[in-house]
Scaffold this motif. Structure first.
Motif, PDB file in Angstrom:
ATOM      1  N   ASP A 112      41.600  52.122  34.391  1.00 31.45           N
ATOM      2  CA  ASP A 112      40.600  51.098  34.116  1.00 31.45           C
ATOM      3  C   ASP A 112      41.279  49.876  33.479  1.00 31.45           C
ATOM      4  OD1 ASP A 112      38.553  49.532  33.177  1.00 31.45           O
ATOM      5  OD2 ASP A 112      37.344  51.218  32.461  1.00 31.45           O
ATOM      6  N   ALA A 113      41.109  48.743  34.118  1.00 28.86           N
ATOM      7  CA  ALA A 113      41.755  47.513  33.626  1.00 28.86           C
ATOM      8  C   ALA A 113      41.386  47.227  32.169  1.00 28.86           C
ATOM      9  CB  ALA A 113      41.348  46.331  34.498  1.00 28.86           C
ATOM     10  N   VAL A 115      44.488  32.573  45.218  1.00 27.95           N
ATOM     11  CA  VAL A 115      45.710  32.821  45.977  1.00 27.95           C
ATOM     12  C   VAL A 115      45.405  33.701  47.184  1.00 27.95           C
ATOM     13  CG1 VAL A 115      47.262  32.511  44.006  1.00 27.95           C
ATOM     14  CG2 VAL A 115      46.388  34.804  44.533  1.00 27.95           C
ATOM     15  N   SER A 135      41.492  44.501  45.201  1.00 29.10           N
ATOM     16  CA  SER A 135      41.556  45.646  46.113  1.00 29.10           C
ATOM     17  C   SER A 135      42.772  45.591  47.039  1.00 29.10           C
ATOM     18  CB  SER A 135      40.273  45.726  46.944  1.00 29.10           C
ATOM     19  OG  SER A 135      40.080  44.521  47.652  1.00 29.10           O
ATOM     20  N   THR A 167      44.167  31.980  52.490  1.00 27.70           N
ATOM     21  CA  THR A 167      43.445  30.706  52.521  1.00 27.70           C
ATOM     22  C   THR A 167      43.505  29.995  51.176  1.00 27.70           C
ATOM     23  OG1 THR A 167      41.408  31.918  52.068  1.00 27.70           O
ATOM     24  CG2 THR A 167      41.870  31.380  54.361  1.00 27.70           C
ATOM     25  N   SER A 221      41.639  36.304  42.930  1.00 25.27           N
ATOM     26  CA  SER A 221      41.306  36.530  44.337  1.00 25.27           C
ATOM     27  C   SER A 221      40.256  35.498  44.764  1.00 25.27           C
ATOM     28  CB  SER A 221      40.779  37.956  44.534  1.00 25.27           C
ATOM     29  OG  SER A 221      39.536  38.086  43.878  1.00 25.27           O
ATOM     30  N   ARG A 224      37.730  40.784  41.442  1.00 27.57           N
ATOM     31  CA  ARG A 224      36.328  41.072  41.167  1.00 27.57           C
ATOM     32  C   ARG A 224      36.154  42.300  40.270  1.00 27.57           C
ATOM     33  NH1 ARG A 224      32.989  40.019  46.461  1.00 27.57           N
ATOM     34  NH2 ARG A 224      34.187  41.829  47.131  1.00 27.57           N
ATOM     35  N   LYS A 262      34.681  42.085  36.726  1.00 27.19           N
ATOM     36  CA  LYS A 262      33.220  42.063  36.520  1.00 27.19           C
ATOM     37  C   LYS A 262      32.617  40.706  36.161  1.00 27.19           C
ATOM     38  CE  LYS A 262      33.043  46.801  36.301  1.00 27.19           C
ATOM     39  NZ  LYS A 262      34.282  47.082  37.068  1.00 27.19           N
ATOM     40  N   GLN A 267      43.904  39.548  53.700  1.00 26.64           N
ATOM     41  CA  GLN A 267      44.078  38.104  53.475  1.00 26.64           C
ATOM     42  C   GLN A 267      44.695  37.833  52.113  1.00 26.64           C
ATOM     43  OE1 GLN A 267      40.967  39.452  53.930  1.00 26.64           O
ATOM     44  NE2 GLN A 267      40.074  38.619  55.793  1.00 26.64           N
ATOM     45  N   HIS A 268      44.382  38.687  51.166  1.00 21.38           N
ATOM     46  CA  HIS A 268      44.980  38.520  49.841  1.00 21.38           C
ATOM     47  C   HIS A 268      46.474  38.856  49.906  1.00 21.38           C
ATOM     48  CE1 HIS A 268      44.857  38.176  45.438  1.00 21.38           C
ATOM     49  NE2 HIS A 268      45.821  39.073  45.480  1.00 21.38           N
ATOM     50  N   ASN A 328      44.530  49.284  39.073  1.00 22.95           N
ATOM     51  CA  ASN A 328      43.245  49.441  39.737  1.00 22.95           C
ATOM     52  C   ASN A 328      42.727  50.853  39.461  1.00 22.95           C
ATOM     53  OD1 ASN A 328      41.170  49.757  41.850  1.00 22.95           O
ATOM     54  ND2 ASN A 328      42.037  47.867  42.703  1.00 22.95           N
TER      55      ASN A 328
HETATM   56  C1  FAD Z   1      38.538  34.100  56.445  1.00 25.62           C
HETATM   57  C2  FAD Z   1      38.827  34.851  55.181  1.00 25.62           C
HETATM   58  C3  FAD Z   1      39.848  34.408  54.361  1.00 25.62           C
HETATM   59  C4  FAD Z   1      40.128  35.074  53.158  1.00 25.62           C
HETATM   60  N1  FAD Z   1      41.143  34.609  52.365  1.00 25.62           N
HETATM   61  C5  FAD Z   1      41.391  35.243  51.183  1.00 25.62           C
HETATM   62  C6  FAD Z   1      42.419  34.781  50.313  1.00 25.62           C
HETATM   63  O1  FAD Z   1      43.117  33.795  50.586  1.00 25.62           O
HETATM   64  N2  FAD Z   1      42.605  35.428  49.139  1.00 25.62           N
HETATM   65  C7  FAD Z   1      41.853  36.509  48.764  1.00 25.62           C
HETATM   66  O2  FAD Z   1      42.070  37.038  47.665  1.00 25.62           O
HETATM   67  N3  FAD Z   1      40.885  36.962  49.564  1.00 25.62           N
HETATM   68  C8  FAD Z   1      40.625  36.358  50.757  1.00 25.62           C
HETATM   69  N4  FAD Z   1      39.590  36.807  51.542  1.00 25.62           N
HETATM   70  C9  FAD Z   1      38.677  37.843  50.991  1.00 25.62           C
HETATM   71  C10 FAD Z   1      39.205  39.241  51.141  1.00 25.62           C
HETATM   72  O3  FAD Z   1      38.828  39.748  52.401  1.00 25.62           O
HETATM   73  C11 FAD Z   1      38.600  40.143  50.046  1.00 25.62           C
HETATM   74  O4  FAD Z   1      37.203  40.097  50.145  1.00 25.62           O
HETATM   75  C12 FAD Z   1      38.993  39.738  48.643  1.00 25.62           C
HETATM   76  O5  FAD Z   1      40.391  39.557  48.532  1.00 25.62           O
HETATM   77  C13 FAD Z   1      38.549  40.798  47.680  1.00 25.62           C
HETATM   78  O6  FAD Z   1      38.709  40.335  46.372  1.00 25.62           O
HETATM   79  P1  FAD Z   1      38.881  41.371  45.172  1.00 25.62           P
HETATM   80  O7  FAD Z   1      40.027  42.241  45.466  1.00 25.62           O
HETATM   81  O8  FAD Z   1      38.912  40.574  43.923  1.00 25.62           O
HETATM   82  O9  FAD Z   1      37.494  42.139  45.181  1.00 25.62           O
HETATM   83  P2  FAD Z   1      37.119  43.588  45.706  1.00 25.62           P
HETATM   84  O10 FAD Z   1      37.565  43.817  47.076  1.00 25.62           O
HETATM   85  O11 FAD Z   1      35.695  43.747  45.370  1.00 25.62           O
HETATM   86  O12 FAD Z   1      38.001  44.541  44.814  1.00 25.62           O
HETATM   87  C14 FAD Z   1      37.813  44.747  43.461  1.00 25.62           C
HETATM   88  C15 FAD Z   1      38.777  45.831  43.058  1.00 25.62           C
HETATM   89  O13 FAD Z   1      38.688  46.025  41.678  1.00 25.62           O
HETATM   90  C16 FAD Z   1      38.762  47.412  41.403  1.00 25.62           C
HETATM   91  N5  FAD Z   1      38.124  47.658  40.127  1.00 25.62           N
HETATM   92  C17 FAD Z   1      36.792  47.667  39.844  1.00 25.62           C
HETATM   93  N6  FAD Z   1      36.597  47.914  38.536  1.00 25.62           N
HETATM   94  C18 FAD Z   1      37.815  48.059  37.991  1.00 25.62           C
HETATM   95  C19 FAD Z   1      38.271  48.368  36.695  1.00 25.62           C
HETATM   96  N7  FAD Z   1      37.426  48.531  35.662  1.00 25.62           N
HETATM   97  N8  FAD Z   1      39.585  48.486  36.489  1.00 25.62           N
HETATM   98  C20 FAD Z   1      40.469  48.319  37.495  1.00 25.62           C
HETATM   99  N9  FAD Z   1      40.095  48.041  38.742  1.00 25.62           N
HETATM  100  C21 FAD Z   1      38.788  47.903  38.991  1.00 25.62           C
HETATM  101  C22 FAD Z   1      38.092  48.081  42.571  1.00 25.62           C
HETATM  102  O14 FAD Z   1      38.590  49.405  42.711  1.00 25.62           O
HETATM  103  C23 FAD Z   1      38.494  47.179  43.726  1.00 25.62           C
HETATM  104  O15 FAD Z   1      39.685  47.655  44.338  1.00 25.62           O
HETATM  105  C24 FAD Z   1      39.342  36.187  52.762  1.00 25.62           C
HETATM  106  C25 FAD Z   1      38.323  36.638  53.607  1.00 25.62           C
HETATM  107  C26 FAD Z   1      38.072  35.992  54.802  1.00 25.62           C
HETATM  108  C27 FAD Z   1      36.980  36.534  55.681  1.00 25.62           C
END
Ligand code: FAD
Lengths: 321, 246
Positions: free
Chosen positions: A301-302, A246, A264, A249, A231, A206, A209, A268-269, A283
């Motif tokens: 910053d990515a 990936v 992040s 789940t 993610s 995420r 953006k 689960q990830h 990150n």
């Molecule tokens: C039942 C259940 C099952 C799940 N199964 C999975 C699964 O299989 N896989 C999975 O991925 N998730 C799973 N999740 C979701 C998991 O809990 C997280 O919500 C999810 O992994 C977060 O995705 P993210 O890291 O992309 O987003 P976020 O947690 O929002 O993280 C975004 C990251 O990007 C960073 N960032 C922001 N801007 C920039 C930038 N400009 N440059 C560099 N870094 C930046 C932030 O610092 C942050 O660390 C599950 C959740 C539940 C409840």
């Protein structure tokens, strides 16, 4: 008595996991003091298995077995197992193998253990080590049935060269091609590494953006010959296809190199990607949990780091090729 | 159409995993249990079949009395009736045999399970069950359309997807895609009240094969410290010279 291994192929060529499962089967055969026989369906390079210790190939050439059909392939393997008096069957962790193995288990009254990560810890009793709790733990599992089916985790055992004299025997099975579950279409990217068999996986979250920013992720993957992944929220938001999700789940990842960008590192990830050998995180938040789970990282910053990384890798490639 | 959704009662995805009794058992202390995520997608798809196509939906699980809250949740989401086979679900083969018995007795046309349960990751219950009863089977199913006699299913394959045509009776190993994440339902008050009145039938297990036995568990070795690179040059050098991955 021998060990049978199902070596998967596609368009006449072995899939990458075929040599790994062949190496694994050879190891099990050595442990049991027997030989390893491969079952190969519609493949035209069977001799190559001799490089991995296979001494015999049961070569099935049958147009009704194109494309893969779980039930029909299970029938072929059951028949090979009975004609070879085999007690152990080795399969991969591909989606096809995971589709077929349970059908075979029921047919043969066999214990099936998937996600196995090492050679059997003992063959009498027969005990293997496998991942459990989505990579958060390992189980040491005994298989108590006469026939045993082992699903080897991708990229866990590796390939082991072991030049062996090999014989290829034609093997035919009466296949009733009137399948009750029939393939009508296969939609598959060609010429691109898949998450299942890529050496390198480039994954973004995420932090990117929006879907419009994936150009640099694809370019980085291109330069590295990598598969792209994402993610869960990224696929839930529709930024990327579900097939790229990936984690616990989503799809599991067991690549040599996993690069997580703007992810992040939620539990689960991490569960789903932790089997990767080297993990790199990019990150901008130094507190992101992924920094505790990775081997290498850059806090940054990515949108700055990734383009720079692409350039450096291009230079690096030019110098090293 | 009679639909049976097979539900596995699993630790919440955020659970920390520990083992007890000399590392021979999963430590349930402080662990929250939920409907296995893959099964929840299947259950939601079944609700759609109930609402749009008049299907009857039952849920079944193999487990002891402690799984009942999870079954009540499935009833609160909308299942009509629940069945609990009173046994410890230690082995996938055994579980599949128990569920097969329920399917046979109940005359179900469609059985939806999950691609795998997120605890023991066996991924075999739907396939073994299908094979034992000679029903059609689609694994890693991400789409399921039923139009009278014809069924179109899509399954995930490595690097893409495959469309399959099949028919009832059918067993499906489901996952996300059967419905979208945003379609998942949280039980509301009315659902929870109604669930209290729905039948949760307990049946005793039949004799079955125990094909595997988990002797011992352990956890991955703790991870060493991360190496932070100050710049991209350094990162590329580390990945090449030290990790040897590029
Ligand atoms: C039942 C259940 C099952 C799940 N199964 C999975 C699964 O299989 N896989 C999975 O991925 N998730 C799973 N999740 C979701 C998991 O809990 C997280 O919500 C999810 O992994 C977060 O995705 P993210 O890291 O992309 O987003 P976020 O947690 O929002 O993280 C975004 C990251 O990007 C960073 N960032 C922001 N801007 C920039 C930038 N400009 N440059 C560099 N870094 C930046 C932030 O610092 C942050 O660390 C599950 C959740 C539940 C409840």
């Amino acid at each position: 008595m021998s060990v049978i291994v199902y070596t998967e192929s596609e368009n006449g060529k072995f899939k990458k996991n075929a040599h790994e499962v062949a190496s694994y089967a050879t190891k099990v055969a050595q442990q049991m003091g027997t030989t390893a026989t491969a079952v190969s369906i519609n493949c035209s390079e069977n001799e190559t298995l001799g490089d991995y210790g296979i001494s015999k190939v049961l070569n099935v050439q049958d147009d009704s077995l194109k494309p893969f059909n779980a039930k029909a392939f299970a029938d072929v393997l059951a028949s090979a197992i009975s004609s070879e008096n085999a007690t152990v069957l080795i399969v991969s962790s591909s989606s096809d193998a995971k589709y077929m193995a349970p059908l075979l288990a029921a047919k043969l009254k066999a214990g099936y253990v998937p996600n196995v990560v090492t050679a059997p810890e003992s063959t009498s009793p027969f005990q293997v080590k496998r991942t459990a709790f989505s990579n958060k733990g390992f189980a040491h599992t005994e298989i108590t049935t006469e026939i045993k089916i082992i699903g080897v985790s991708n990229n866990a055992f590796g390939t082991i060269e072991n030049k062996t004299d090999i014989t290829v025997e034609d093997f035919s099975v009466d296949v009733d091609s009137n399948f009750k579950t029939k393939s009508t279409n296969i939609d598959k990217v060609v010429g691109k590494a898949t998450i299942a068999d890529a050496d390198i996986v480039v994954s973004a979250g995420r932090g990117l953006k929006g879907p419009e920013n994936w150009g640099m992720i694809e370019e980085l993957a291109d330069v590295l010959g990598a598969a792209t992944a994402c993610s869960k929220p990224v696929s839930d938001l529709g930024w990327r296809p579900h097939g790229e999700h990936v984690g616990q789940t989503g799809k599991p990842v067991a690549s040599n190199l996993y690069i997580a960008i703007g992810i992040s590192g939620a539990i689960q990830h991490l569960a789903g990607v932790s089997a990767s050998k080297t993990k790199v995180v990019i990150n901008n938040d130094p507190e992101a949990p992924f920094f505790k789970a990775a081997d290498y990282g850059i806090v940054g910053d990515a949108f700055e780091v990734v383009p720079e990384l692409i350039e450096k890798l291009k230079e690096f490639k030019a110098q090293n090729s | 159409m009679k639909v049976l959704v097979c539900i596995s009662n699993v630790p919440d995805t955020t659970s920390k995993i520990n083992f007890t009794d000399g590392d021979t058992k999963f430590d349930t202390n402080g662990v929250q249990f939920v409907i296995n995520p893959n099964d929840e997608f299947g259950l939601t798809r079944a609700m759609w079949l109930k609402e749009k196509q008049g299907a009857t939906v039952h849920v079944a699980t193999v487990g002891e009395a402690n799984v009942e809250p999870t079954m009540r949740k499935a009833l609160a989401i909308g299942a009509d009736e629940a069945i609990r086979i009173n046994a410890v679900p230690t082995d996938g083969f055994f579980v599949a045999q128990q569920l097969a018995e329920v399917v046979k007795k109940g005359g179900y046309d469609l059985v939806i399970g999950g691609r795998e349960s997120i605890d023991y990751n066996g991924g075999m219950v739907p396939g073994i069950l299908a094979s034992l009863l000679d029903m059609n089977f689609v694994n890693t199913c991400i789409k399921l359309e039923i139009d009278g006699e014809t069924i179109t299913a899509v399954r995930e394959i490595d690097g893409g997807k495959e469309t399959l045509s099949t028919s009832l009776p059918l067993v499906v190993g489901g996952q996300k895609g059967l419905v979208e994440e945003s379609d998942l339902r949280i039980p509301n008050m009315r659902g929870i009240m109604m669930a209290r009145k729905k039948a949760l039938n307990v049946v005793e297990p039949i004799e079955g094969i125990h094909a595997t036995d988990d002797k011992k568990f352990d956890k991955p070795a703790p991870k060493g410290d991360i190496k932070l690179a100050d710049n991209v040059d350094e990162l590329v050098t580390l990945l090449h010279n030290e990790a040897k991955v590029i």
